[in-house]
Write a protein that holds these residues in place. Structure first.
Motif, PDB file in Angstrom:
ATOM      1  N   UNK A   1      -1.912  -9.364  16.927  1.00 58.99           N
ATOM      2  CA  UNK A   1      -1.277  -8.051  16.882  1.00 58.99           C
ATOM      3  C   UNK A   1      -0.068  -8.060  15.960  1.00 58.99           C
ATOM      4  N   UNK A   2       0.718  -9.127  16.044  1.00 59.45           N
ATOM      5  CA  UNK A   2       1.880  -9.222  15.163  1.00 59.45           C
ATOM      6  C   UNK A   2       1.467  -9.260  13.701  1.00 59.45           C
ATOM      7  N   UNK A   3       0.420  -9.999  13.417  1.00 64.53           N
ATOM      8  CA  UNK A   3      -0.068 -10.065  12.040  1.00 64.53           C
ATOM      9  C   UNK A   3      -0.575  -8.709  11.572  1.00 64.53           C
ATOM     10  N   UNK A   4      -1.214  -7.975  12.509  1.00 61.49           N
ATOM     11  CA  UNK A   4      -1.713  -6.658  12.155  1.00 61.49           C
ATOM     12  C   UNK A   4      -0.593  -5.687  11.847  1.00 61.49           C
ATOM     13  N   UNK A   5       0.523  -5.767  12.631  1.00 64.53           N
ATOM     14  CA  UNK A   5       1.652  -4.876  12.382  1.00 64.53           C
ATOM     15  C   UNK A   5       2.303  -5.166  11.043  1.00 64.53           C
ATOM     16  N   UNK A   6       2.428  -6.452  10.715  1.00 61.83           N
ATOM     17  CA  UNK A   6       3.065  -6.806   9.450  1.00 61.83           C
ATOM     18  C   UNK A   6       2.205  -6.434   8.263  1.00 61.83           C
ATOM     19  N   UNK A   7       0.880  -6.414   8.477  1.00 61.38           N
ATOM     20  CA  UNK A   7      -0.008  -6.097   7.358  1.00 61.38           C
ATOM     21  C   UNK A   7      -0.211  -4.596   7.186  1.00 61.38           C
ATOM     22  N   UNK A   8       0.068  -3.822   8.255  1.00 58.67           N
ATOM     23  CA  UNK A   8      -0.215  -2.393   8.218  1.00 58.67           C
ATOM     24  C   UNK A   8       0.510  -1.651   7.109  1.00 58.67           C
ATOM     25  N   UNK A   9       1.824  -1.903   6.885  1.00 58.78           N
ATOM     26  CA  UNK A   9       2.510  -1.134   5.840  1.00 58.78           C
ATOM     27  C   UNK A   9       1.881  -1.244   4.464  1.00 58.78           C
ATOM     28  N   UNK A  10       1.204  -2.360   4.214  1.00 59.85           N
ATOM     29  CA  UNK A  10       0.599  -2.549   2.895  1.00 59.85           C
ATOM     30  C   UNK A  10      -0.517  -1.551   2.654  1.00 59.85           C
ATOM     31  N   UNK A  11      -1.080  -0.985   3.759  1.00 55.88           N
ATOM     32  CA  UNK A  11      -2.198  -0.061   3.613  1.00 55.88           C
ATOM     33  C   UNK A  11      -1.762   1.398   3.726  1.00 55.88           C
ATOM     34  N   UNK A  12      -0.494   1.621   4.041  1.00 59.86           N
ATOM     35  CA  UNK A  12      -0.015   2.991   4.168  1.00 59.86           C
ATOM     36  C   UNK A  12       0.160   3.624   2.796  1.00 59.86           C
ATOM     37  N   UNK A  13      -0.137   4.936   2.674  1.00 54.91           N
ATOM     38  CA  UNK A  13       0.073   5.599   1.376  1.00 54.91           C
ATOM     39  C   UNK A  13       1.555   5.685   1.059  1.00 54.91           C
ATOM     40  N   UNK A  14       1.875   5.732  -0.218  1.00 51.60           N
ATOM     41  CA  UNK A  14       3.263   5.798  -0.643  1.00 51.60           C
ATOM     42  C   UNK A  14       3.895   7.106  -0.180  1.00 51.60           C
ATOM     43  N   UNK A  15       5.104   7.002   0.375  1.00 53.30           N
ATOM     44  CA  UNK A  15       5.778   8.170   0.898  1.00 53.30           C
ATOM     45  C   UNK A  15       6.108   9.158  -0.221  1.00 53.30           C
ATOM     46  N   UNK A  16       5.893  10.459   0.059  1.00 56.13           N
ATOM     47  CA  UNK A  16       6.157  11.491  -0.932  1.00 56.13           C
ATOM     48  C   UNK A  16       7.659  11.610  -1.154  1.00 56.13           C
ATOM     49  N   UNK A  17       8.091  11.724  -2.396  1.00 55.46           N
ATOM     50  CA  UNK A  17       9.529  11.832  -2.647  1.00 55.46           C
ATOM     51  C   UNK A  17      10.100  13.106  -2.047  1.00 55.46           C
ATOM     52  N   UNK A  18      11.372  13.065  -1.673  1.00 54.34           N
ATOM     53  CA  UNK A  18      12.037  14.249  -1.157  1.00 54.34           C
ATOM     54  C   UNK A  18      12.255  15.235  -2.309  1.00 54.34           C
ATOM     55  N   UNK A  19      12.629  16.476  -1.958  1.00 55.39           N
ATOM     56  CA  UNK A  19      12.847  17.476  -3.003  1.00 55.39           C
ATOM     57  C   UNK A  19      14.018  17.097  -3.904  1.00 55.39           C
ATOM     58  N   UNK A  20      15.040  16.459  -3.336  1.00 51.86           N
ATOM     59  CA  UNK A  20      16.160  16.019  -4.167  1.00 51.86           C
ATOM     60  C   UNK A  20      15.690  14.997  -5.189  1.00 51.86           C
ATOM     61  N   UNK A  21      14.890  14.030  -4.748  1.00 53.45           N
ATOM     62  CA  UNK A  21      14.330  13.053  -5.680  1.00 53.45           C
ATOM     63  C   UNK A  21      13.375  13.731  -6.659  1.00 53.45           C
ATOM     64  N   UNK A  22      12.658  14.734  -6.169  1.00 51.37           N
ATOM     65  CA  UNK A  22      11.704  15.445  -7.004  1.00 51.37           C
ATOM     66  C   UNK A  22      12.410  16.184  -8.138  1.00 51.37           C
ATOM     67  N   UNK A  23      13.553  16.797  -7.839  1.00 45.67           N
ATOM     68  CA  UNK A  23      14.335  17.476  -8.878  1.00 45.67           C
ATOM     69  C   UNK A  23      14.759  16.485  -9.943  1.00 45.67           C
ATOM     70  N   UNK A  24      15.176  15.303  -9.517  1.00 51.25           N
ATOM     71  CA  UNK A  24      15.575  14.271 -10.470  1.00 51.25           C
ATOM     72  C   UNK A  24      14.407  13.893 -11.384  1.00 51.25           C
TER      73      UNK A  24
END
Length: 296
Positions: free
Chosen positions: A12-35
């Motif tokens: 389970x611990x190995x699965x938790x550590x590996x999970x973020x690698x499969x998550x989609x990249x977080x969408x930038x915030x609007x402030x970052x988007x303006x930049x």
């Protein structure tokens, strides 16, 4: 048993550590988007208008100042910002050239940005036409001497009452003069303006609430523009006024925006938290908030 349990815990611990690698990249915030949009803003600005940094700074100020604006979809925010940039209008601040207003779209269950071209924005675009020779727009108050007549030889006479005391508004009018000798006149009474205001989704907030007189005159000017030759920029401004543009590409500017089936959502007492300004904008002064002029 204990060995199996240890193996399961380790798995389970190995699965938790590996999970973020499969998550989609977080969408930038609007402030970052303006930049990220700054290069696109720079390319969209007309040759006679400089300063993508200024447009981006004003947009960031609006994100912190206007409730729910930071919660809008990136597509609609980018579309409104790119429309302002292409037309050479400032999206907020003290200029009153354009406003970015959030609306709740019931179909997509999300906030979207509606662009409202301000009175000063309409006037600015009129003067860019090569035939523009003059434009006057005024408010008529009770007690003023006012006379007008349509026809082949239109007549307009307005003599304001002297002194500081003014009655309630009765009419709004706009007159345009062209370099080729042509002219046009439009007069609206307060009932005409009120009927148009009630059809607007922003009838109870935004510039209609803070700058009612300017919006009433803008309404008259917009009716006047129906009688005049329009530049490409002015025609686009009229087409995108009070609409949502979801295509920020250059081609999207030539397609009229959508009138969203939105609704005004009661706003909370607390201002939503918006992330800090990126380092690139640190130290820049914020665009001043336009003063409230009341609902004359």
């Amino acid at each position: 048993m204990s060995t199996n349990l240890a193996e399961r815990v380790a798995s389970k611990r190995a699965g938790r550590s590996a999970a973020p690698a499969h998550r989609p990249q977080q969408q930038p915030t609007l402030v970052q988007f303006v930049q990220q949009l700054r290069p696109e803003i720079d390319r969209a600005l007309p040759a006679h208008v400089g300063g993508a940094d200024r447009i981006a700074r004003i947009a960031l100020t609006e994100l912190r100042r206007v409730e729910h604006l930071a919660e809008c979809t990136q597509e609609s925010f980018a579309g409104a910002l790119m429309t302002c940039s292409a037309l050479g209008l400032e999206p907020g601040g003290v200029s009153g050239e354009a406003y970015l207003l959030p609306f709740w779209n019931k179909k997509v269950r999300a906030y979207e940005v509606q662009l409202v071209i301000g009175y000063q924005g309409m006037i600015k675009l009129f003067w860019q036409h090569p035939l523009a020779a003059g434009l006057d727009t005024h408010t008529v108050f009770e007690g003023d001497e006012f006379e007008y007549e349509y026809g082949l030889a239109p007549v307009l006479k307005h003599k304001p009452t002297r002194g500081s005391t003014k009655g309630a508004p009765t009419h709004y009018y706009a007159v345009a003069r062209l370099a080729n000798g042509g002219n046009a006149l439009v007069v609206l009474d307060v009932d005409d303006v009120e009927a148009i205001r009630k059809r607007s989704k922003a009838k109870d907030f935004g510039p209609w609430a803070t700058d009612h007189d300017a919006m009433a005159r803008k309404t008259t000017v917009r009716q006047l523009f129906k009688l005049l030759p329009k530049s490409a920029e002015l025609a686009r401004a009229v087409a995108h006024d009070e609409t949502v543009r979801r295509d920020p590409s250059p081609e999207g500017l030539d397609t009229p925006g959508d009138y969203i089936p939105g609704e005004v959502v009661p706003q909370p007492d607390e201002q939503p938290t918006v992330e800090d300004v990126p380092t690139e904008f640190a130290g820049w002064p914020e665009a001043a908030e336009p003063p409230a002029t009341g609902g004359e």
